[in-house]
Each structure stands twice: as structure tokens, then as C-alpha cells.
Motif scaffolding. Structure first.
Motif, PDB file in Angstrom:
ATOM      1  N   LEU A 175       0.963  -1.007  -0.067  1.00 55.25           N
ATOM      2  CA  LEU A 175       0.171   0.004   0.013  1.00 55.25           C
ATOM      3  C   LEU A 175       0.837   1.140  -0.104  1.00 55.25           C
ATOM      4  N   ILE A 176       1.981   0.961   0.627  1.00 48.18           N
ATOM      5  CA  ILE A 176       2.938   2.456   0.800  1.00 48.18           C
ATOM      6  C   ILE A 176       3.565   2.630  -0.531  1.00 48.18           C
ATOM      7  N   LEU A 177       3.923   1.367  -1.304  1.00 51.34           N
ATOM      8  CA  LEU A 177       4.524   1.432  -2.521  1.00 51.34           C
ATOM      9  C   LEU A 177       3.368   2.169  -3.447  1.00 51.34           C
ATOM     10  N   LYS A 178       2.360   1.627  -3.377  1.00 52.83           N
ATOM     11  CA  LYS A 178       0.854   2.248  -4.252  1.00 52.83           C
ATOM     12  C   LYS A 178       1.156   3.738  -4.053  1.00 52.83           C
ATOM     13  N   PHE A 179       1.051   4.199  -2.707  1.00 53.17           N
ATOM     14  CA  PHE A 179       1.041   5.585  -2.621  1.00 53.17           C
ATOM     15  C   PHE A 179       2.138   6.626  -3.219  1.00 53.17           C
ATOM     16  N   LEU A 180       3.518   5.624  -3.063  1.00 57.09           N
ATOM     17  CA  LEU A 180       4.541   6.796  -3.233  1.00 57.09           C
ATOM     18  C   LEU A 180       4.818   6.595  -4.932  1.00 57.09           C
ATOM     19  N   ILE A 181       4.743   5.358  -5.390  1.00 54.24           N
ATOM     20  CA  ILE A 181       4.955   5.069  -6.801  1.00 54.24           C
ATOM     21  C   ILE A 181       3.828   4.788  -7.574  1.00 54.24           C
ATOM     22  N   ARG A 182       3.412   5.758  -8.555  1.00 55.15           N
ATOM     23  CA  ARG A 182       2.134   5.575  -9.253  1.00 55.15           C
ATOM     24  C   ARG A 182       2.477   5.303 -10.654  1.00 55.15           C
ATOM     25  N   ARG A 183       2.952   4.040 -10.852  1.00 55.14           N
ATOM     26  CA  ARG A 183       3.149   3.450 -11.924  1.00 55.14           C
ATOM     27  C   ARG A 183       2.339   2.329 -12.017  1.00 55.14           C
ATOM     28  N   GLU A 184       1.391   2.246 -13.021  1.00 58.78           N
ATOM     29  CA  GLU A 184       0.445   1.020 -13.094  1.00 58.78           C
ATOM     30  C   GLU A 184       1.059  -0.069 -13.344  1.00 58.78           C
ATOM     31  N   ASP A 185       2.203  -0.290 -14.340  1.00 57.30           N
ATOM     32  CA  ASP A 185       2.814  -1.422 -14.591  1.00 57.30           C
ATOM     33  C   ASP A 185       3.220  -2.131 -13.473  1.00 57.30           C
ATOM     34  N   LEU A 186       3.474  -1.522 -12.408  1.00 59.76           N
ATOM     35  CA  LEU A 186       3.994  -2.337 -11.277  1.00 59.76           C
ATOM     36  C   LEU A 186       2.982  -3.028 -10.614  1.00 59.76           C
ATOM     37  N   TYR A 187       1.844  -2.808 -10.865  1.00 59.48           N
ATOM     38  CA  TYR A 187       0.735  -3.518 -10.078  1.00 59.48           C
ATOM     39  C   TYR A 187      -0.115  -4.254 -10.750  1.00 59.48           C
ATOM     40  N   LYS A 188       0.073  -4.703 -11.990  1.00 61.07           N
ATOM     41  CA  LYS A 188      -0.588  -5.309 -12.891  1.00 61.07           C
ATOM     42  C   LYS A 188       0.331  -6.821 -13.186  1.00 61.07           C
ATOM     43  N   ALA A 189      -0.502  -7.907 -13.396  1.00 59.48           N
ATOM     44  CA  ALA A 189       0.242  -9.084 -14.030  1.00 59.48           C
ATOM     45  C   ALA A 189       1.091  -8.924 -15.158  1.00 59.48           C
ATOM     46  N   PRO A 190       2.401  -9.298 -15.076  1.00 60.99           N
ATOM     47  CA  PRO A 190       3.167  -9.286 -15.994  1.00 60.99           C
ATOM     48  C   PRO A 190       2.533 -10.027 -17.447  1.00 60.99           C
ATOM     49  N   GLU A 191       2.689  -9.379 -18.592  1.00 60.97           N
ATOM     50  CA  GLU A 191       2.363  -9.938 -19.702  1.00 60.97           C
ATOM     51  C   GLU A 191       3.067 -11.141 -20.192  1.00 60.97           C
ATOM     52  N   LYS A 192       2.542 -12.099 -20.685  1.00 64.54           N
ATOM     53  CA  LYS A 192       3.110 -13.316 -21.144  1.00 64.54           C
ATOM     54  C   LYS A 192       4.354 -13.265 -22.001  1.00 64.54           C
ATOM     55  N   ASP A 193       5.432 -14.068 -21.453  1.00 66.75           N
ATOM     56  CA  ASP A 193       6.503 -13.860 -22.044  1.00 66.75           C
ATOM     57  C   ASP A 193       7.420 -12.494 -22.245  1.00 66.75           C
ATOM     58  N   SER A 194       6.742 -11.593 -21.294  1.00 69.58           N
ATOM     59  CA  SER A 194       7.367 -10.368 -21.275  1.00 69.58           C
ATOM     60  C   SER A 194       8.234 -10.134 -20.093  1.00 69.58           C
ATOM     61  N   THR A 195       9.538  -9.413 -19.958  1.00 76.17           N
ATOM     62  CA  THR A 195      10.309  -9.385 -18.871  1.00 76.17           C
ATOM     63  C   THR A 195      10.136  -7.875 -18.285  1.00 76.17           C
ATOM     64  N   PRO A 196      10.050  -7.809 -17.118  1.00 74.78           N
ATOM     65  CA  PRO A 196       9.770  -6.484 -16.439  1.00 74.78           C
ATOM     66  C   PRO A 196      10.979  -5.525 -16.799  1.00 74.78           C
ATOM     67  N   PRO A 197      11.057  -4.309 -16.761  1.00 76.33           N
ATOM     68  CA  PRO A 197      11.823  -3.260 -16.877  1.00 76.33           C
ATOM     69  C   PRO A 197      13.091  -3.520 -16.046  1.00 76.33           C
ATOM     70  N   LEU A 198      14.321  -3.018 -16.378  1.00 76.59           N
ATOM     71  CA  LEU A 198      15.440  -3.307 -15.821  1.00 76.59           C
ATOM     72  C   LEU A 198      15.539  -3.131 -14.551  1.00 76.59           C
ATOM     73  N   TRP A 199      14.929  -1.851 -14.093  1.00 78.21           N
ATOM     74  CA  TRP A 199      15.259  -1.524 -12.663  1.00 78.21           C
ATOM     75  C   TRP A 199      14.248  -2.308 -11.653  1.00 78.21           C
ATOM     76  N   ILE A 200      13.008  -2.874 -12.284  1.00 77.76           N
ATOM     77  CA  ILE A 200      12.108  -3.940 -11.569  1.00 77.76           C
ATOM     78  C   ILE A 200      12.924  -5.099 -11.167  1.00 77.76           C
ATOM     79  N   ARG A 201      13.451  -5.501 -12.611  1.00 75.23           N
ATOM     80  CA  ARG A 201      14.185  -6.722 -12.385  1.00 75.23           C
ATOM     81  C   ARG A 201      15.196  -6.746 -11.208  1.00 75.23           C
ATOM     82  N   GLY A 202      16.061  -5.742 -11.336  1.00 77.16           N
ATOM     83  CA  GLY A 202      16.844  -5.282 -10.384  1.00 77.16           C
ATOM     84  C   GLY A 202      16.485  -5.705  -8.811  1.00 77.16           C
ATOM     85  N   VAL A 203      15.448  -4.719  -8.624  1.00 74.30           N
ATOM     86  CA  VAL A 203      14.796  -4.737  -7.185  1.00 74.30           C
ATOM     87  C   VAL A 203      14.313  -6.195  -6.957  1.00 74.30           C
ATOM     88  N   LEU A 204      13.611  -6.904  -7.709  1.00 71.31           N
ATOM     89  CA  LEU A 204      13.146  -8.382  -7.504  1.00 71.31           C
ATOM     90  C   LEU A 204      14.463  -9.251  -7.393  1.00 71.31           C
TER      91      LEU A 204
END
Length: 495
Positions: A175-204
Motif C-alpha cells: 500500500l505504501i508503494l502504491k501511494f509513493l510510486i504511481r506506475r500502473e505497470d508495477l501493479y498489474k500481472a506481467p504480460e506473457k513472455d515479457s520481462t519487467p523493466p530493468l530496474w524492477i528486475r534489479g529490485v526483484l
């Protein structure tokens, strides 16, 4: 047979190798049972392909084991019946070790086969309680006397609270992330056979790395503690004491023990006690706790004086005769654990004396509570290999069957970050927690916070496995201990 410079009978050598194999098997099963939780998020967010994720996690598990302090290992050992810990090379000691390992492996493999993320920590602790109950009932002291209730409450609280921390903390973090970082792609299911953005991959990848590392540093220690019991019981000349302690540490410990005797002798009100009675009294005090008596303080003073006198007469650890090392370990262990009871119970009124006693306990522990590097390496390899081989069943449950929707990037990061923080804190405090419970609860918490919905059938199955783990493992531990005791006594003749 001769190992580590000590002659062993064929039966004892066979039991040593079998026990070590079982201890490593427990860690191997722990790897594909518990560590699978760490890779579920990076696999289901398509951050890493399964093969790479599992190898990556396995390597960080290995590093976590090597980094660990050993505090959790001896926290687990403290739950065992003190008389069996002191005599781990006896027939009853063998029976204890085999019962613990076999019952834990049976339950872990069974729940893994069903794809249920049950807790290896709860499994082992339930088995320990079962052994304690059976041992005390055979001794005619009643089943309640077989459990170190003070330590059990401390460990139980950690295991009970950690899933709640995971559920609430991960949900709140999302919930804190949703409030601070307003990027819809972070809160949606990944599309099939697609990789997340580089910075998100780094975090995960970072959160996966942290969970894997702290899982290794916490869960890996459980097998280490049992391996040390095996080694101390069968080759005490080599492992009863930490031979790496330098002369300066020995002499500092002598000074501290002399001060200890000065501090606690007045509390005994002049009571006197023999060496044998002192061991009996401290065994009782460590096992049952409660308020120390005059005899307890007199026993601590006598044991402290005994250890100080022995250390004062030697130039280094190697000078301690092999035949004296087990008895010396008993004196040190009982003194240290008794001091721990005094510290935890705030039973020393003088702040200066209390600080001195705490330091003395820490220095005594360095002599008996240690993990050789080669033991850490073996456990690390077993845990890492287990992670790389049997991960898939648990990963599917965690990634697909807890929530009704696919795991999002933010959910995966929140759950793993909270799990890593919780396990890391528990490791710092020397408390065993369940990676499985913390991370599964964290994912459920993010699903609830995201209003994604939870799959009730899966949650009921997981909760049922959690609820049944302790009673089933208590039963298995008690039953297998009784059977193993019969075999060691009547088949192999080990008393």
C-alpha cells in the motif's frame, strides 16, 4: 575404525556416518522445501527463468550458511532434553538424533509431495518436543518435564509472530508503494513472455537474493546444531571443545570465572555441595528453571571454580587431556546455561555483577558453542543442491494457488522484502523462524491488500498443514525415539 584421531567401534562408526548422512539429507530436503519460496516471485514475475533463478538462489543460500554465526543452531539445541545433550554419545543420544532427523524428513517430504509450503522449523521443533516427552515419560518424571518450556515459549513466539509480521508488513508495504510510486505497470500481472523493466528486475533479484541469503543463515543452522551433537557424542576428543580458542581468551575467562565465584558465593548463604550434586542441581535448574535456590548458587560457584582451576593449569586448549574434555564441556555447558537463566530472569540485582555474568557466559559459549567451517560447507552444499533440484512443487503453490490473480511485480517485491527483513532480524536475535510461513503469509498479505482475492481451498490446506505439523511431528518424534532407543540398546548394544 579411526576418525579425527579417535578409535571407534564398528557400530559407533556406522552410526556416525549414518547420522551425518541423515543430517545432510534433512538440509537437502529443507532446500527444495523451504528455499523454493525465495524463487517463486522472480519466476512468476518473469524476472529470471526458473533454471537461473534456482541456481542463483542456491548460491546465495550457500553464502548465507557460511556467514551464519551458529546462534540459531544452539538455540535449537537448547530445546533438547539437557541430559541427552550432555550425553549425546549414549544410546539415548543416538536415538534422539535419529528420531529428530527421520521424523522431520518424513513430514517435510510428505508436505512437499503435496505441494504444501509447511515449515521445516516447526517440523524440527515438534520432533524435539516429541523426543523430550518420550524421554521424560520413560524416566517416570511425567511428559511435562521433557520440554524446556522457557526456551519453547521463546522459540514458539518467534514462529507464531513471524507469519503475522509477514502478512501485515507485506500488505502495508504494498500500500505504501502504491501511494509513493504511481506506475500502473508495477501493479498489474506481467504480460506473457515479457520481462519487467530493468530496474524492477534489479529490485526483484535483490529481494530474492536477500531471502535466499537469510534463509541460508537461519535455516541452515538447524542442521548444524544436530551435526555438532553427533560429533561431540562420537568424537568428543576432537569436538567437545573449540580447540581454536587462544591462550589469551582462556586466561581472560579464568579471571571472569574467579569474579563469578566472588559474585554468586554470597547468594548461596553458605550452602556447600559436592561436585556430583552440583551437576545434578544445575541440570535440574537448566531443565526446569524457576527461582534459583541456595544450592543453585553454590553449584554455579563450584562449577565456575572447577573450570577456572582447570584452565589456569594449561598453556592452551591442546593441553587438555582427551579424556577430560567431555567432563569439562559438561561443566562449562551447565555453568553457561545456568548463567543464561539468571540473566533472562533478571535474578542478579547488582548491575555490575549482572554485566560481568553476561560477559562470562559469552566467553564460555565460545568454548563449547561453535561450528567448524567444514560443517558449514557441507550444510551449505546440501541446502544449495536441494534448492536446485526439488523446487517446482512449492513454487507452483506459492506463485499460482494463494491468490486468485497472477503475482505482480510490486507484490513479489513487497513479500520478499518483508520476509528478508523478518528472517534477518530473527537471525540477529538467534531465533529460528520459518521462511515458508513468512513468505507465504507475505504473499497472502499482498493479495489481501491488493484486493486480488485469496484461494480459500489452498489457504485451508496450507493452514491445516501448519496446524498439524507440531502434533504430528511430536507423535513421530516420540514414536521413533522409543523405537530407536530399543534398537541402539538391544541390537547394537550401545548404552
Amino acid at each position: 575404525m579411526e576418525l579425527w584421531g579417535e578409535s571407534l567401534t564398528f557400530a559407533a562408526g556406522f552410526f556416525l556416518l549414518l547420522a551425518l548422512a541423515l543430517a545432510l539429507s534433512f538440509e537437502f530436503v529443507n532446500g527444495f522445501h523451504d528455499t523454493a519460496n525465495a524463487v517463486a516471485t522472480v519466476i512468476y514475475t518473469q524476472t529470471l527463468k526458473p533454471t537461473y533463478a534456482v541456481i542463483w538462489s542456491g548460491c546465495w543460500n550457500l553464502l548465507g550458511v557460511l556467514w551464519s554465526s551458529g546462534a540459531v543452531a544452539y538455540s535449537i539445541v537448547a530445546l533438547l532434553p539437557v541430559e541427552l545433550v550432555l550425553h549425546s554419545g549414549s544410546g539415548a543420544g543416538f536415538a534422539m538424533i535419529f528420531a529428530l532427523l527421520i521424523s522431520a524428513i518424513i513430514w517435510n517430504v510428505g508436505t512437499w509431495y503435496l505441494g504444501l509450503p509447511a515449515s521445516s522449523s516447526h517440523t524440527l521443533i515438534g520432533s524435539i518436543m516429541g523426543v523430550g516427552v518420550a524421554n521424560s515419560m520413560m524416566a517416570g518424571t511425567g511428559w511435562m518435564a521433557g520440554i524446556n518450556w522457557g526456551k519453547a515459549q521463546e522459540v514458539g513466539a518467534a514462529l507464531l509472530l513471524s507469519p503475522l509480521v509477514g502478512f501485515i508488513g507485506a500488505g502495508a508495504l504494498l500500500l505504501i508503494l502504491k501511494f509513493l510510486i504511481r506506475r500502473e505497470d508495477l501493479y498489474k500481472a506481467p504480460e506473457k513472455d515479457s520481462t519487467p523493466p530493468l530496474w524492477i528486475r534489479g529490485v526483484l533479484m535483490l529481494t530474492c537474493t536477500l531471502v535466499s541469503f537469510f534463509h541460508g543463515s537461519n535455516d541452515g543452522q538447524k542442521g548444524m546444531g544436530l551435526i555438532m551433537l553427533i560429533l561431540v557424542g562420537l568424537v568428543p576428543g576432537a569436538f567437545a571443545l573449540n580447540m581454536a580458542n587462544d591462550p589469551a581468551h582462556l586466561q581472560a575467562t579464568v579471571t571472569e570465572l574467579r569474579q563469578l565465584v566472588t559474585d554468586v558465593t554470597p547468594l548461596s548463604n553458605g550452602a556447600s555441595i559436592s561436585q556430583d550434586d552440583a551437576i545434578t542441581e544445575l541440570t535440574r535448574f537448566v531443565k526446569k528453571g524457576g527461582k534459583p535456590t541456595d544450592a543453585t548458587y553454590a553449584s554455579i560457584a563450584l562449577e565456575g571454580q572447577t573450570v577456572a582451576d582447570q584452565f589456569a593449569q594449561i598453556p592452551n586448549m591442546d593441553a587438555i587431556p582427551h579424556d577430560d574434555r567431555v567432563a569439562l564441556r559438561t561443566d562449562i555447558y551447565l555453568t553457561s546455561e545456568s548463567l543464561n537463566k539468571l540473566i533472562k530472569g533478571n535474578l542478579i540485582a547488582d548491575p555490575t555483577a549482572a554485566a560481568d555474568i553476561k560477559k562470562t557466559k559469552g566467553d564460555l559459549d565460545k568454548i563449547t558453542k561453535y561450528i567448524p567451517t567444514w560443517v558449514k560447507v557441507l550444510v551449505a552444499i546440501a541446502l544449495g543442491l536441494g534448492t536446485m533440484i526439488g523446487w517446482k512443487r512449492i513454487v507452483v503453490t506459492v506463485g499460482e494457488k494463494i491468490g486468485k490473480s497472477h503475482l505482480t511485480y510490486a507484490q513479489g517485491a513487497s513479500a520478499e522484502l518483508m520476509a528478508a527483513a523478518t528472517i534477518g532480524l530473527a537471525d540477529f536475535m538467534g531465533l529460528p523462524v520459518s521462511t515458508t510461513h513468512v513468505l507465504s503469509s507475505g504473499i497472502a498479505g499482498t493479495m489481501a491488500a491488493n484486493r486480488s482475492g485469496l484461494q480459500k481451498d489452498t489457504l485451508i490446506s496450507i493452514l491445516l498443514a501448519w496446524v498439524l505439523t507440531l502434533p504430528v511431528c511430536i507423535f513421530l518424534g516420540a514414536t521413533l525415539f522409543s523405537a530407536a532407543l530399543y534398537v541402539t540398546f538391544h541390537v547394537f548394544g550401545i548404552q
